[in-house]
Design an enzyme around this catalytic site. Structure first.
Site: not given
Length: 294
Positions: A89-91, A102, A104, A129, A132
């Protein structure tokens, strides 16, 4: 070895560490393992392919950028080729949550950008989720895609997304990860612009026809490209900038050190990536952003 892997690597079983060492120590380790490398590792460690994918999840999660949630998710995408692709995951601080990637999505897009034609399975350390699940429903592997989670029996995407809505409901036959070339042409001399246009030519946008691509230049001159990945449900679509940032991150580069960026998209499309691309890059500290149209 990239510093982000050191802690997770040190917690792996000694036999797996020994088998992985030469690959992960490479300065250009691409956060993926080729099929022949997978075979060598499994034979040396006595693991099957699924057990190896589970064992690699901590290394994938080490690629996570989670300044907002502090929640680190790893995913491993297995291509039909037998290659394994890391995802996380990347924010992005300062950007809306809608720009989040996300794990995936990251693993799937990583495989797509590396030229993988289709996926066989996704292994992830937390339940996918709904976002995804819908994103993966766009893939050419369809609902038969295997989903594997720790402590659970393998299931298919169809099990996780019953009565699904997808591209076939909209009479779309070209699916995500199908090889395409849209044939857009421009007389360009700038290499970064050429890279952005090439990415747009391989994008997946059958609903809007707003095909687009992004090329990012890192501080050392390395170029990372990303393609738009549209979704039948619209909201789970992945912008081309995020795809390029995925490739930049998994390659071990710093997403906050983009030197220059180019977006390629249609002149008169029904939607544009321009404003969102500029805003997200500004949050990452990059102001040198340009747009070319075809």
């Amino acid at each position: 070895m990239h510093p982000r892997f050191q802690t997770a690597f040190g917690e792996l079983p000694a036999t797996l560490q020994s088998a992985l060492q030469s690959y992960i120590d490479a300065p250009d380790f691409p956060a993926m393992l080729k099929a022949e490398q997978v075979d060598a590792i499994t034979q040396r460690c006595g693991l099957d392919d699924d057990a190896l994918a589970f064992a690699l999840l901590p290394l994938a999660a080490a690629c996570s950028l989670a300044p907002i949630s502090q929640f680190y998710v790893g995913a491993i995408a297995r291509g039909q080729s037998g290659n394994l692709y890391f995802g996380a995951n990347m924010e992005f601080s300062g950007a809306p949550m809608q720009q989040t990637i996300h794990a995936e999505q990251c693993a799937v897009t990583h495989a797509w950008l590396r030229g993988e034609p289709a996926l066989a399975s996704i292994t992830v350390n937390y339940t996918p989720c709904g976002h995804c699940r819908q994103f993966m429903n766009e893939l050419n592997s369809g609902v038969s895609l295997k989903i594997r989670l720790p402590g659970r029996e393998p299931a298919t995407l169809g099990d996780y997304l019953p009565d699904s809505f997808g591209p076939k409901d909209l009479d779309i036959t070209t699916l995500l990860m199908d090889q395409v070339d849209h044939g857009f042409q421009l007389a360009l001399t700038d290499e970064l612009e050429k890279a952005a246009l090439a990415a747009a030519n391989q994008s997946h946008a059958p609903y809007s026809n707003a095909h687009s691509g992004v090329a990012l230049e890192a501080e050392d001159g390395t170029v990372y490209t990303g393609r738009y990945a549209e979704n039948a449900a619209f909201n789970p679509s992945l912008p081309p900038l995020q795809a390029a940032l995925i490739l930049m991150n998994v390659s071990g580069d710093d997403c906050q050190k983009v030197k220059r960026a180019v977006l390629a998209e249609p002149e008169s499309a029904i939607l544009t990536q321009w404003d969102a691309t500029r805003a997200t890059l500004a949050a990452l500290g990059c102001q040198n952003v340009s747009r070319i149209t075809f």
